[in-house]
Design a protein around this motif. Sequence first.
Motif, PDB file in Angstrom:
ATOM      1  N   SER A 101       0.817  -1.215   0.000  1.00 46.63           N
ATOM      2  CA  SER A 101       0.000   0.000   0.000  1.00 46.63           C
ATOM      3  C   SER A 101       0.853   1.269   0.000  1.00 46.63           C
ATOM      4  CB  SER A 101      -0.921   0.002   1.220  1.00 46.63           C
ATOM      5  OG  SER A 101      -0.144  -0.054   2.402  1.00 46.63           O
ATOM      6  N   ARG A 102       2.115   1.178   0.441  1.00 42.39           N
ATOM      7  CA  ARG A 102       2.972   2.352   0.508  1.00 42.39           C
ATOM      8  C   ARG A 102       3.870   2.488  -0.723  1.00 42.39           C
ATOM      9  NH1 ARG A 102       5.742   3.209   6.193  1.00 42.39           N
ATOM     10  NH2 ARG A 102       5.860   5.293   5.281  1.00 42.39           N
ATOM     11  N   MET A 103       3.783   1.532  -1.616  1.00 37.56           N
ATOM     12  CA  MET A 103       4.599   1.602  -2.822  1.00 37.56           C
ATOM     13  C   MET A 103       3.962   2.529  -3.846  1.00 37.56           C
ATOM     14  SD  MET A 103       5.750  -2.331  -3.397  1.00 37.56           S
ATOM     15  CE  MET A 103       6.733  -3.220  -2.191  1.00 37.56           C
ATOM     16  N   PRO A 104       4.781   3.266  -4.616  1.00 37.58           N
ATOM     17  CA  PRO A 104       4.205   4.138  -5.668  1.00 37.58           C
ATOM     18  C   PRO A 104       3.596   3.298  -6.797  1.00 37.58           C
ATOM     19  CG  PRO A 104       6.602   4.105  -5.770  1.00 37.58           C
ATOM     20  CD  PRO A 104       6.231   3.383  -4.505  1.00 37.58           C
ATOM     21  N   LYS A 105       2.756   3.954  -7.567  1.00 41.10           N
ATOM     22  CA  LYS A 105       2.061   3.230  -8.631  1.00 41.10           C
ATOM     23  C   LYS A 105       3.026   2.764  -9.714  1.00 41.10           C
ATOM     24  CE  LYS A 105      -2.289   5.687  -7.915  1.00 41.10           C
ATOM     25  NZ  LYS A 105      -3.324   6.564  -8.531  1.00 41.10           N
ATOM     26  N   ASP A 106       4.077   3.546  -9.956  1.00 38.10           N
ATOM     27  CA  ASP A 106       5.015   3.189 -11.016  1.00 38.10           C
ATOM     28  C   ASP A 106       6.190   2.370 -10.492  1.00 38.10           C
ATOM     29  OD1 ASP A 106       6.018   5.158  -9.469  1.00 38.10           O
ATOM     30  OD2 ASP A 106       6.898   6.327 -11.130  1.00 38.10           O
ATOM     31  N   PHE A 107       6.002   1.635  -9.343  1.00 38.47           N
ATOM     32  CA  PHE A 107       7.076   0.863  -8.745  1.00 38.47           C
ATOM     33  C   PHE A 107       7.454  -0.312  -9.648  1.00 38.47           C
ATOM     34  CE2 PHE A 107       8.320  -2.830  -6.171  1.00 38.47           C
ATOM     35  CZ  PHE A 107       9.501  -2.343  -5.644  1.00 38.47           C
ATOM     36  N   VAL A 108       8.777  -0.482  -9.829  1.00 35.66           N
ATOM     37  CA  VAL A 108       9.299  -1.595 -10.631  1.00 35.66           C
ATOM     38  C   VAL A 108      10.174  -2.440  -9.722  1.00 35.66           C
ATOM     39  CG1 VAL A 108      10.678  -2.260 -12.644  1.00 35.66           C
ATOM     40  CG2 VAL A 108       9.245  -0.187 -12.708  1.00 35.66           C
ATOM     41  N   GLU A 109       9.935  -3.746  -9.696  1.00 35.72           N
ATOM     42  CA  GLU A 109      10.682  -4.662  -8.846  1.00 35.72           C
ATOM     43  C   GLU A 109      12.166  -4.628  -9.226  1.00 35.72           C
ATOM     44  OE1 GLU A 109      11.042  -7.198  -5.704  1.00 35.72           O
ATOM     45  OE2 GLU A 109       9.132  -6.415  -6.448  1.00 35.72           O
ATOM     46  N   GLY A 110      13.040  -4.473  -8.225  1.00 32.37           N
ATOM     47  CA  GLY A 110      14.481  -4.478  -8.458  1.00 32.37           C
ATOM     48  C   GLY A 110      15.072  -3.091  -8.606  1.00 32.37           C
ATOM     49  N   ARG A 111      14.271  -2.091  -8.899  1.00 30.14           N
ATOM     50  CA  ARG A 111      14.794  -0.737  -9.062  1.00 30.14           C
ATOM     51  C   ARG A 111      14.898  -0.051  -7.703  1.00 30.14           C
ATOM     52  NH1 ARG A 111      11.320   3.497 -12.417  1.00 30.14           N
ATOM     53  NH2 ARG A 111      10.223   3.558 -10.411  1.00 30.14           N
ATOM     54  N   LYS A 112      16.028   0.638  -7.489  1.00 31.54           N
ATOM     55  CA  LYS A 112      16.229   1.314  -6.214  1.00 31.54           C
ATOM     56  C   LYS A 112      15.312   2.519  -6.114  1.00 31.54           C
ATOM     57  CE  LYS A 112      19.804   3.216  -3.232  1.00 31.54           C
ATOM     58  NZ  LYS A 112      21.230   3.573  -3.099  1.00 31.54           N
ATOM     59  N   MET A 113      14.611   2.579  -4.990  1.00 30.61           N
ATOM     60  CA  MET A 113      13.634   3.646  -4.820  1.00 30.61           C
ATOM     61  C   MET A 113      14.304   4.913  -4.307  1.00 30.61           C
ATOM     62  SD  MET A 113      10.525   1.439  -3.175  1.00 30.61           S
ATOM     63  CE  MET A 113       9.392   2.799  -3.329  1.00 30.61           C
ATOM     64  N   ASP A 114      13.704   6.033  -4.635  1.00 32.86           N
ATOM     65  CA  ASP A 114      14.210   7.341  -4.235  1.00 32.86           C
ATOM     66  C   ASP A 114      14.109   7.476  -2.718  1.00 32.86           C
ATOM     67  OD1 ASP A 114      15.049   9.896  -4.003  1.00 32.86           O
ATOM     68  OD2 ASP A 114      13.340  10.797  -5.055  1.00 32.86           O
ATOM     69  N   GLU A 115      15.238   7.700  -2.041  1.00 29.01           N
ATOM     70  CA  GLU A 115      15.242   7.811  -0.588  1.00 29.01           C
ATOM     71  C   GLU A 115      14.622   9.114  -0.100  1.00 29.01           C
ATOM     72  OE1 GLU A 115      19.230   7.338   0.640  1.00 29.01           O
ATOM     73  OE2 GLU A 115      19.343   5.196   0.114  1.00 29.01           O
ATOM     74  N   GLU A 116      14.511  10.147  -1.011  1.00 34.06           N
ATOM     75  CA  GLU A 116      13.951  11.445  -0.615  1.00 34.06           C
ATOM     76  C   GLU A 116      12.532  11.637  -1.124  1.00 34.06           C
ATOM     77  OE1 GLU A 116      16.530  14.568  -1.860  1.00 34.06           O
ATOM     78  OE2 GLU A 116      18.326  13.680  -0.976  1.00 34.06           O
ATOM     79  N   ARG A 117      11.903  10.475  -1.435  1.00 34.72           N
ATOM     80  CA  ARG A 117      10.564  10.587  -2.038  1.00 34.72           C
ATOM     81  C   ARG A 117       9.513  11.097  -1.056  1.00 34.72           C
ATOM     82  NH1 ARG A 117      11.860   5.430  -1.067  1.00 34.72           N
ATOM     83  NH2 ARG A 117      10.426   4.096   0.124  1.00 34.72           N
ATOM     84  N   TRP A 118       9.830  11.064   0.239  1.00 37.72           N
ATOM     85  CA  TRP A 118       8.847  11.526   1.221  1.00 37.72           C
ATOM     86  C   TRP A 118       8.953  13.037   1.480  1.00 37.72           C
ATOM     87  CZ3 TRP A 118       5.934   7.580   1.203  1.00 37.72           C
ATOM     88  CH2 TRP A 118       6.449   6.288   1.186  1.00 37.72           C
ATOM     89  N   LEU A 119      10.018  13.673   0.947  1.00 36.28           N
ATOM     90  CA  LEU A 119      10.192  15.108   1.165  1.00 36.28           C
ATOM     91  C   LEU A 119       9.452  15.904   0.090  1.00 36.28           C
ATOM     92  CD1 LEU A 119      14.031  15.177   1.919  1.00 36.28           C
ATOM     93  CD2 LEU A 119      12.153  15.237   3.567  1.00 36.28           C
ATOM     94  N   PRO A 120       9.056  17.095   0.422  1.00 36.60           N
ATOM     95  CA  PRO A 120       8.490  17.954  -0.636  1.00 36.60           C
ATOM     96  C   PRO A 120       9.526  18.180  -1.731  1.00 36.60           C
ATOM     97  CG  PRO A 120       8.062  18.862   1.542  1.00 36.60           C
ATOM     98  CD  PRO A 120       8.991  17.741   1.745  1.00 36.60           C
ATOM     99  N   MET A 121       9.070  18.429  -2.943  1.00 32.18           N
ATOM    100  CA  MET A 121       9.968  18.537  -4.088  1.00 32.18           C
ATOM    101  C   MET A 121      10.992  19.652  -3.895  1.00 32.18           C
ATOM    102  SD  MET A 121      10.950  17.319  -6.915  1.00 32.18           S
ATOM    103  CE  MET A 121       9.614  16.238  -7.425  1.00 32.18           C
ATOM    104  N   ARG A 122      10.563  20.760  -3.304  1.00 31.42           N
ATOM    105  CA  ARG A 122      11.493  21.892  -3.166  1.00 31.42           C
ATOM    106  C   ARG A 122      12.582  21.626  -2.132  1.00 31.42           C
ATOM    107  NH1 ARG A 122       6.765  23.509  -0.688  1.00 31.42           N
ATOM    108  NH2 ARG A 122       6.933  23.900   1.571  1.00 31.42           N
ATOM    109  N   ASP A 123      12.374  20.583  -1.250  1.00 27.12           N
ATOM    110  CA  ASP A 123      13.361  20.286  -0.217  1.00 27.12           C
ATOM    111  C   ASP A 123      14.305  19.166  -0.619  1.00 27.12           C
ATOM    112  OD1 ASP A 123      12.278  22.214   1.360  1.00 27.12           O
ATOM    113  OD2 ASP A 123      10.978  20.833   2.487  1.00 27.12           O
TER     114      ASP A 123
END
Length: 651
Positions: free
Chosen positions: A572-594
């Motif tokens: 449920s916490r994975m993004p819709k465009d999640f691809v198995e094996g690809r490293k996820m963005d560690e700053e995805r929880w921050l606002p874009m400007r931060d």
Amino acid sequence: MSSATPSLLNLLAQTSLDDPEEVLKAANAVLRRSKNDLEAQHVKVVALLKQDRFDDAIRIFEDAGDQLKEKATLEYAYALYKTGNLEEAERATQVQDGDPERARGLLHVQAQTAYRLESFSKAAEIYAKLSGKAAAVHGEVNDLKINTGAVSAQLEWAGEGHLVKDKKVVREDLEAFETAYNAACGSIARGEMAQSEVLLRRAKDLCNALEDLTDDEKKAETLPIIVQQIYVLSRLGKLEEAGKLSSSIQIPDVPDLSTRHIAQVNSLVASTGSDNPYLSHRLFNSSQTLPKTDKLFNIQASILRQDAHILDLLSLKYNGLAKSTSAYISQQPSPTISADVNSISVLNAAAHARSEVGKAGLKQILPLLEERPNDVGLIFTIIQLYILTNNHASAISLLESFFSRLDSSCSATELDVRYAPGLVGILISLYTLQNRKSHIKPQLTKAASYWRHKSKTPPPNLLKAAGAALLESSDLEDLAAAGEFFETLHNVNPTDKSTLAGLVAAYATTAPQKLTRAHYDALTPIQKLIPTIDAEALEAAGIARPPQSSQPAIKKRAPEKEKERARKIKRSRMPKDFVEGRKMDEERWLPMRDRSYYRPKGKKGKKRAEGATQGGVSEEKEKVEGKPVVQAAGGSQGQKSKKKKGKGGKW
């Protein structure tokens, strides 16, 4: 008397030796003519003994006086033994008899009397003495073997198993049902229930296969075996099988009252049809009072006494149980390591606590400690409750204070309790739970030293534990003490290789002159210990080599690499465009400007980014009284900005 004796001998010559009734009639006929005929009295006593009329034989001895007792010492001692007068029988067997055959018979009666008086070590010595001499009568060798097996089993029950020489079951034990049964009893005493079950089945099969016994005799012999089987099956948890076996026998048919009572108790344990404690209580107490000729052994009486009190607990008879057990405890010595007394103390505590455990039980039991501070059973009940509540420190403190009181005692009995191996072992276990390793060695050393000087046969496990603890020390005094412990054990049992290894390990440094070539040769060669180990392969796999220089090498610990933990993320916490094996963005929880990689587009965006730098400092040179003003980005300004007023303007 001279004329009466030949007539009696003539009468006996005309009768069969297998007909004691006819012999008794002949003896009575002579005694009617000559009441004090010593020979006729002796013959009458023998005839009565052959008819199992032991009380009548005792009356003849009492009426005849000391002359008959001196002439028929063997018969008198045997009659006393069969009527349950064991102490008198033991005194009677001390009389010396000039006839070697009768003297040997007295030794048999003495051994049987010692067995019933529970002097099992003495009985074992007598049977060993009899076995070392040639048999006097046919079948005596087999009887000696059977009786020796029974004594060995009782020694195990009495906690004197170290006196039993042959504990392993051999082929000869499986040739007769009596020897197989005794071997099974010895296995039960040692807690070897699986082996005892096999031996009991073997004993029953051997008995049923005998052709010289009638069906009634086979039934009488197999009933005790079946009663023992029910007990073993219950201990093994095979209650259904034990219940079926219990229902297959008729308990009233058991001839011995003591065995009948045990069979009744075992049937209650094996029964799975009723859980009514009140009914079990009534059935348990329905047995007849046992006569002195059929007394239970102490180990049996102790267990049955505990069973009775447990049924009182289950029947909620707390007040009565607390009163009766308190009266029993007050009559016993304190402190004591008697399992019987301490078990009753535990049941007494359970009655006062009304079967409550944990803190509720402690609240009711702790006041009893003020009345009975040296009650070992009560102390260990409290310790157990402390452990159940994870209060290990209080458990250790209670036991240490108990030991401290006994340390200052001058009584040998109290010191025996203080250094009892079982009690010391409990304190060591508590220290281990608390990781108090420094406290373990002194306790073991003190206890081992006490028993080494007190007893010729000190507890071997205690001395081994103390010696092993001292071997871990680099102090020469500790190693010397370990050598003394292992030397004592080696003198008692020279074939024990673990003791020999400890002896060599201790004295190799402190007293090598005490070791001989025989000590080293008796140890298992290293080649036998490592036949399957490839030293070169182990070295190639990465075994550390010792430093080449004589100076000790200083090793630096290499920094450990931090291992990245693969965290499992919920779907449920994975993004819709999640691809198995690809490293996820560690700053995805921050606002874009931060985010660190955010780059605004356009002039306005860049200017806005410059003013939104968090934690940064921007300098705007404004002429305020001729000095520049430093403003912290994002903070409030030092001066209020002026608002333009005008027509249609906004604040």
